[in-house]
Design a protein around this motif. Structure first.
Motif, short mmCIF file in Angstrom:
data_model
loop_
_atom_site.label_atom_id
_atom_site.label_comp_id
_atom_site.label_asym_id
_atom_site.label_seq_id
_atom_site.Cartn_x
_atom_site.Cartn_y
_atom_site.Cartn_z
N ARG A 76 -31.98 -16.17 -70.83
CA ARG A 76 -31.91 -16.54 -69.42
C ARG A 76 -30.46 -16.84 -69.06
O ARG A 76 -29.71 -17.44 -69.83
CB ARG A 76 -32.79 -17.78 -69.21
CG ARG A 76 -32.60 -18.44 -67.87
CD ARG A 76 -33.53 -19.63 -67.74
NE ARG A 76 -33.07 -20.53 -66.70
CZ ARG A 76 -33.69 -21.65 -66.36
NH1 ARG A 76 -34.79 -22.00 -66.99
NH2 ARG A 76 -33.20 -22.41 -65.39
N VAL A 77 -30.08 -16.41 -67.87
CA VAL A 77 -28.69 -16.60 -67.44
C VAL A 77 -28.65 -17.53 -66.23
O VAL A 77 -29.34 -17.31 -65.24
CB VAL A 77 -28.04 -15.25 -67.06
CG1 VAL A 77 -26.69 -15.46 -66.41
CG2 VAL A 77 -27.92 -14.37 -68.29
N ASP A 78 -27.86 -18.59 -66.35
CA ASP A 78 -27.55 -19.49 -65.23
C ASP A 78 -26.03 -19.58 -65.19
O ASP A 78 -25.43 -20.18 -66.09
CB ASP A 78 -28.18 -20.86 -65.44
CG ASP A 78 -29.70 -20.78 -65.43
OD1 ASP A 78 -30.27 -20.50 -64.38
OD2 ASP A 78 -30.30 -20.97 -66.51
N LEU A 79 -25.44 -19.02 -64.15
CA LEU A 79 -24.00 -18.78 -64.19
C LEU A 79 -23.35 -19.07 -62.84
O LEU A 79 -23.78 -18.55 -61.82
CB LEU A 79 -23.76 -17.31 -64.56
CG LEU A 79 -22.35 -16.82 -64.79
CD1 LEU A 79 -21.77 -17.41 -66.06
CD2 LEU A 79 -22.35 -15.29 -64.89
N SER A 94 -21.90 -8.88 -74.51
CA SER A 94 -23.17 -8.57 -75.16
C SER A 94 -24.30 -9.34 -74.51
O SER A 94 -24.07 -10.30 -73.76
CB SER A 94 -23.10 -8.92 -76.65
OG SER A 94 -22.89 -10.31 -76.83
N GLY A 95 -25.52 -8.92 -74.79
CA GLY A 95 -26.70 -9.59 -74.30
C GLY A 95 -26.88 -9.49 -72.80
O GLY A 95 -26.12 -8.81 -72.10
N LEU A 96 -27.89 -10.14 -72.29
CA LEU A 96 -28.17 -10.12 -70.86
C LEU A 96 -27.00 -10.64 -70.05
O LEU A 96 -26.68 -10.11 -68.98
CB LEU A 96 -29.44 -10.93 -70.57
CG LEU A 96 -29.92 -10.97 -69.13
CD1 LEU A 96 -30.16 -9.58 -68.59
CD2 LEU A 96 -31.17 -11.83 -69.01
N LEU A 97 -26.33 -11.68 -70.56
CA LEU A 97 -25.15 -12.21 -69.87
C LEU A 97 -24.10 -11.12 -69.67
O LEU A 97 -23.48 -11.04 -68.60
CB LEU A 97 -24.56 -13.37 -70.66
CG LEU A 97 -23.25 -13.96 -70.12
CD1 LEU A 97 -23.48 -14.60 -68.76
CD2 LEU A 97 -22.68 -14.98 -71.10
#
Length: 381
Positions: A76-79, A94-97
């Motif tokens: 999960r991304v919170d940015l 890398s990854g979803l981020l």
């Protein structure tokens, strides 16, 4: 389980308190024939498959980015928007981020958003889940910003996500197939021209199905092996004094002294020829010929290009004994086998593979059925 638009909208509304402004479906793709040719200007023949990344999105009035995923729950991304530019400098991402940062940076998005991702597309199985995710994000964010891009621009942006931000030397095939996919058609990809032309590939009309066998073998060497093959084929084209192996012919093979470069070049030349032969065979309904071309392609990928594995080789051999056309698909080094057989063979194929995998104490495969080629990237709501 299939994703339905209303399910996605309801889930989004529960998460964020109101419905999304934009919903897109971005399919995966499977390459029927023509692998490891695109980065040498060659030909390929992919289809879009009915396994997809779905995205629901809504702009926020602030500068917060919130991304939830049903298939990447640990990512999960919170940015805060202000951190995107700084993170974008730390390539490879890398990854979803990494995907989120790449798309925000590429598009120059100046506001936050709420995003929900759902997927029926297996990850790391050779069906281009990464390009599917890139294109879903690019299409939805462009749509929300009221700056929708044409197909060619989306394809190039998706390639930049992988090449520039994620550090993967991928070619044009994956995004082109996903954007240009059409029902009951394959896409004849000309990598040098960066164009895709729909061609009839209506195996359903002949009572056949396409089966994608996810062997569940990790593609641990795919990245390094892929880059090595890119380097080797470039070295071969440089020695031959041609821009790329698209322009090589059988007589050029004898001009190479290194046996590895000979083998790599032989595969690219033969694979380009097999793409055209497959199109012609499908157009005249000669599915037996298509099967033979699939088997020939696998042998070339296994022996000359050396991107297969014992699990992939055995899977193809068992299917060939059943008269089912089959080959490794994608980068190789694990992943999936694509197979073309009669619809009524589905149960027999699944039973045989489960028994054989159990005998070898391998993780059981997953068999995905593609009743017909699917439409490409499109807006749902």
């Amino acid at each position: 389980m299939p994703v339905r638009a209303e399910t996605l909208v309801n889930h989004f509304s529960q998460l964020f308190g109101e419905p999304p402004q934009s919903v897109w479906e971005s399919p995966g793709r499977v390459n029927l024939i023509g692998d490891h040719t695109d980065y040498q200007g060659g030909f390929a023949l992919p289809i879009a498959v009915p396994y997809s990344t779905w995205i629901a999105a809504q702009l926020r009035p602030d500068e917060e980015i919130h991304v939830y995923s049903d298939y990447l729950p640990d990512q999960r991304v919170d940015l805060p928007l202000e951190t995107v530019s700084r993170l974008a400098q730390k390539t490879p991402l890398s990854g979803l981020l990494g995907f989120v940062v790449a798309v925000w940076d590429l598009l120059g998005v100046t506001t936050g958003a709420n995003i929900l991702l759902m997927s029926t597309l297996p990850v790391a199985s050779g069906l281009s889940s990464s390009a599917s995710l890139s294109l879903a994000l690019l299409a939805a964010l462009s749509d929300l910003g009221q700056r929708p891009h044409d197909a060619k621009t989306l394809i190039h942006l998706a390639r930049q996500v992988e090449n520039v931000y994620l550090g993967v030397e991928s070619g044009i095939l994956d995004p082109l197939a996903i954007v240009c996919g059409q029902r009951d058609c394959a896409i004849r990809v000309d990598a040098l021209a960066e164009e895709g032309q729909p061609v009839s590939f209506n195996y359903a009309q002949a009572g056949k199905s396409l089966f994608i066998i996810d062997t569940r073998t990790p593609r641990t060497l795919a990245g390094s092996g892929y880059h090595e093959r890119v380097k080797e084929t470039k070295e071969a084209s440089d020695i031959l004094g041609i821009p790329c192996l698209r322009f090589a012919s059988d007589k050029n093979i004898d001009q190479l002294t290194d046996p590895v470069l000979k083998a790599r070049t032989r595969h690219v030349i033969g694979e380009n020829q097999r793409v055209q032969a497959t199109i012609e065979a499908a157009e005249r309904g000669d599915w037996s010929r298509v099967n033979q071309l699939l088997w020939d392609s696998h042998q070339s990928l296994s022996r000359d290009f050396m991107v297969s594995t014992p699990v992939l080789d055995e899977t193809v051999a068992w299917l060939q004994d059943m008269g089912v056309g089959a080959r490794v698909t994608g980068a190789g080094f694990g992943g999936s086998v694509v197979a073309l057989g009669d619809c009524e063979q589905q149960a027999d194929i699944e039973a045989l593979l489960i028994r054989r995998y159990q005998e070898n104490r391998w993780a059981l495969p997953r068999v995905l059925t593609v009743l017909r080629p699917a439409d490409g990237l499109h807006k749902v709501l």
